[in-house]
Motif scaffolding. Sequence first.
Motif, PDB file in Angstrom:
ATOM      1  N   THR A  81      22.696  57.753  57.908  1.00 36.37           N
ATOM      2  CA  THR A  81      23.877  57.974  57.072  1.00 36.37           C
ATOM      3  C   THR A  81      23.664  59.193  56.178  1.00 36.37           C
ATOM      4  O   THR A  81      22.576  59.365  55.623  1.00 36.37           O
ATOM      5  CB  THR A  81      24.124  56.730  56.184  1.00 36.37           C
ATOM      6  N   THR A  82      24.672  60.020  56.053  1.00 35.01           N
ATOM      7  CA  THR A  82      24.639  61.133  55.096  1.00 35.01           C
ATOM      8  C   THR A  82      25.001  60.575  53.725  1.00 35.01           C
ATOM      9  O   THR A  82      25.980  59.838  53.596  1.00 35.01           O
ATOM     10  CB  THR A  82      25.658  62.217  55.502  1.00 35.01           C
ATOM     11  N   ILE A  83      24.198  60.901  52.712  1.00 34.15           N
ATOM     12  CA  ILE A  83      24.423  60.310  51.381  1.00 34.15           C
ATOM     13  C   ILE A  83      24.579  61.403  50.339  1.00 34.15           C
ATOM     14  O   ILE A  83      23.727  62.281  50.214  1.00 34.15           O
ATOM     15  CB  ILE A  83      23.244  59.403  50.987  1.00 34.15           C
ATOM     16  N   LEU A  84      25.677  61.337  49.603  1.00 36.50           N
ATOM     17  CA  LEU A  84      25.912  62.278  48.506  1.00 36.50           C
ATOM     18  C   LEU A  84      25.977  61.505  47.199  1.00 36.50           C
ATOM     19  O   LEU A  84      26.657  60.482  47.121  1.00 36.50           O
ATOM     20  CB  LEU A  84      27.243  63.005  48.674  1.00 36.50           C
ATOM     21  N   VAL A  85      25.283  62.028  46.210  1.00 33.98           N
ATOM     22  CA  VAL A  85      25.240  61.388  44.912  1.00 33.98           C
ATOM     23  C   VAL A  85      25.601  62.437  43.856  1.00 33.98           C
ATOM     24  O   VAL A  85      24.976  63.497  43.805  1.00 33.98           O
ATOM     25  CB  VAL A  85      23.812  60.842  44.689  1.00 33.98           C
ATOM     26  N   ALA A  86      26.624  62.155  43.052  1.00 36.71           N
ATOM     27  CA  ALA A  86      26.913  63.035  41.916  1.00 36.71           C
ATOM     28  C   ALA A  86      26.123  62.528  40.722  1.00 36.71           C
ATOM     29  O   ALA A  86      26.101  61.330  40.455  1.00 36.71           O
ATOM     30  CB  ALA A  86      28.405  63.021  41.591  1.00 36.71           C
ATOM     31  N   THR A  87      25.451  63.424  40.043  1.00 37.07           N
ATOM     32  CA  THR A  87      24.590  62.986  38.948  1.00 37.07           C
ATOM     33  C   THR A  87      24.388  64.135  37.969  1.00 37.07           C
ATOM     34  O   THR A  87      24.552  65.297  38.325  1.00 37.07           O
ATOM     35  CB  THR A  87      23.231  62.509  39.496  1.00 37.07           C
ATOM     36  N   HIS A  88      24.086  63.819  36.711  1.00 33.82           N
ATOM     37  CA  HIS A  88      23.583  64.903  35.885  1.00 33.82           C
ATOM     38  C   HIS A  88      22.106  64.685  35.566  1.00 33.82           C
ATOM     39  O   HIS A  88      21.565  65.305  34.670  1.00 33.82           O
ATOM     40  CB  HIS A  88      24.436  65.163  34.630  1.00 33.82           C
ATOM     41  N   LEU A  98      24.931  68.181  41.404  1.00 29.45           N
ATOM     42  CA  LEU A  98      24.539  68.249  39.990  1.00 29.45           C
ATOM     43  C   LEU A  98      25.514  69.103  39.213  1.00 29.45           C
ATOM     44  O   LEU A  98      26.091  70.048  39.753  1.00 29.45           O
ATOM     45  CB  LEU A  98      23.160  68.905  39.884  1.00 29.45           C
ATOM     46  N   GLY A  99      25.639  68.791  37.937  1.00 28.51           N
ATOM     47  CA  GLY A  99      26.464  69.646  37.102  1.00 28.51           C
ATOM     48  C   GLY A  99      26.799  68.925  35.814  1.00 28.51           C
ATOM     49  O   GLY A  99      26.778  67.698  35.773  1.00 28.51           O
ATOM     50  N   PRO A 100      27.132  69.665  34.780  1.00 29.06           N
ATOM     51  CA  PRO A 100      27.441  69.040  33.496  1.00 29.06           C
ATOM     52  C   PRO A 100      28.749  68.253  33.559  1.00 29.06           C
ATOM     53  O   PRO A 100      29.526  68.420  34.504  1.00 29.06           O
ATOM     54  CB  PRO A 100      27.567  70.236  32.540  1.00 29.06           C
ATOM     55  N   ASN A 101      29.005  67.429  32.559  1.00 27.38           N
ATOM     56  CA  ASN A 101      30.278  66.721  32.457  1.00 27.38           C
ATOM     57  C   ASN A 101      31.422  67.715  32.494  1.00 27.38           C
ATOM     58  O   ASN A 101      31.361  68.762  31.855  1.00 27.38           O
ATOM     59  CB  ASN A 101      30.350  65.950  31.133  1.00 27.38           C
TER      60      ASN A 101
END
Length: 228
Positions: A188-195, A36-39
């Motif tokens: 499966t390990t899953i990573l998602v970048a999102t705000h 998570l994190g801002p633009n």
Amino acid sequence: NAVIEIEDLHYTYRDGTRALKGLSLSIPRGSRVAILGPNGAGKSTLLLHLNGLYLPQRGKVRVAGLEVNARTAREIKARVGLVFQDPDDQVFSATVAEDVAFGPVNMGLSPQEVERRVQEALAAVNMEAYRDKAPYHLSYGQKKRVAIAGVLAMGPEIIVLDEPMAYLDPLGQDTLLEILNRLHRRGTTILVATHDVDMAAAWADRVVIVQDGHTLAQGSPSLLVQEE
Ligand code: ADP
Ligand code: ADP
């Protein structure tokens, strides 16, 4: 039992923008992680390091037991599937089936094995009926599923998605979540970048909060409540 370990990662773009300024994180195998994190926080730059598209300028990235560097980058691309935010950045073949076959063909697999993987990957994203269609004519959500199938066909241990929910309608979002949860159940390990904090709170079992090129916090999603 970390499957991804990053220590003091720095990355400066050619125009002098310091996108990562000493970022560290650790990801347990088999977890569902929301980044998570801002633009502008550095999420995309971070993701591009996870499959060897970017090499660390300073610091260390270890993925699936390998240190990311020029020698391992190719092997790491096969172990870590990266799904870009915009499917037009990675879906480019004449037909859906050809597109999904691209990775397995590049891995040097036999035609029979390539075909088996294409079928399995298209089934996993419910796109079998579209195998001979031109990606150009598909909806955004369908193209996104083709991009995911292309990554799945390589049989990655880790799958990384940049803003996967962006521009999907509610049905498309539900379909995608179901796909991700099925992969999770397979280990499966899953990573998602999102705000999207709500999506992170509802779906992730681990969150990493990135801000200004650093890790602000990492741990259980209950962190998100404390952040408010
Ligand atoms: P996020 O994915 O969290 O929005 P990015 O990793 O895309 O963050 O960007 C981090 C910083 O790097 C931002 O300041 C962004 O403007 C900058 N940046 C991203 N890509 C480039 C690039 N190709 N050239 C120069 N600066 C870039
Ligand atoms: P922006 O439009 O804000 O620059 P993007 O999501 O297009 O953000 O890109 C974020 C970062 O990912 C940038 O550093 C960009 O160069 C990189 N990037 C985007 N698409 C690709 C791609 N297909 N291959 C390699 N890098 C990419």
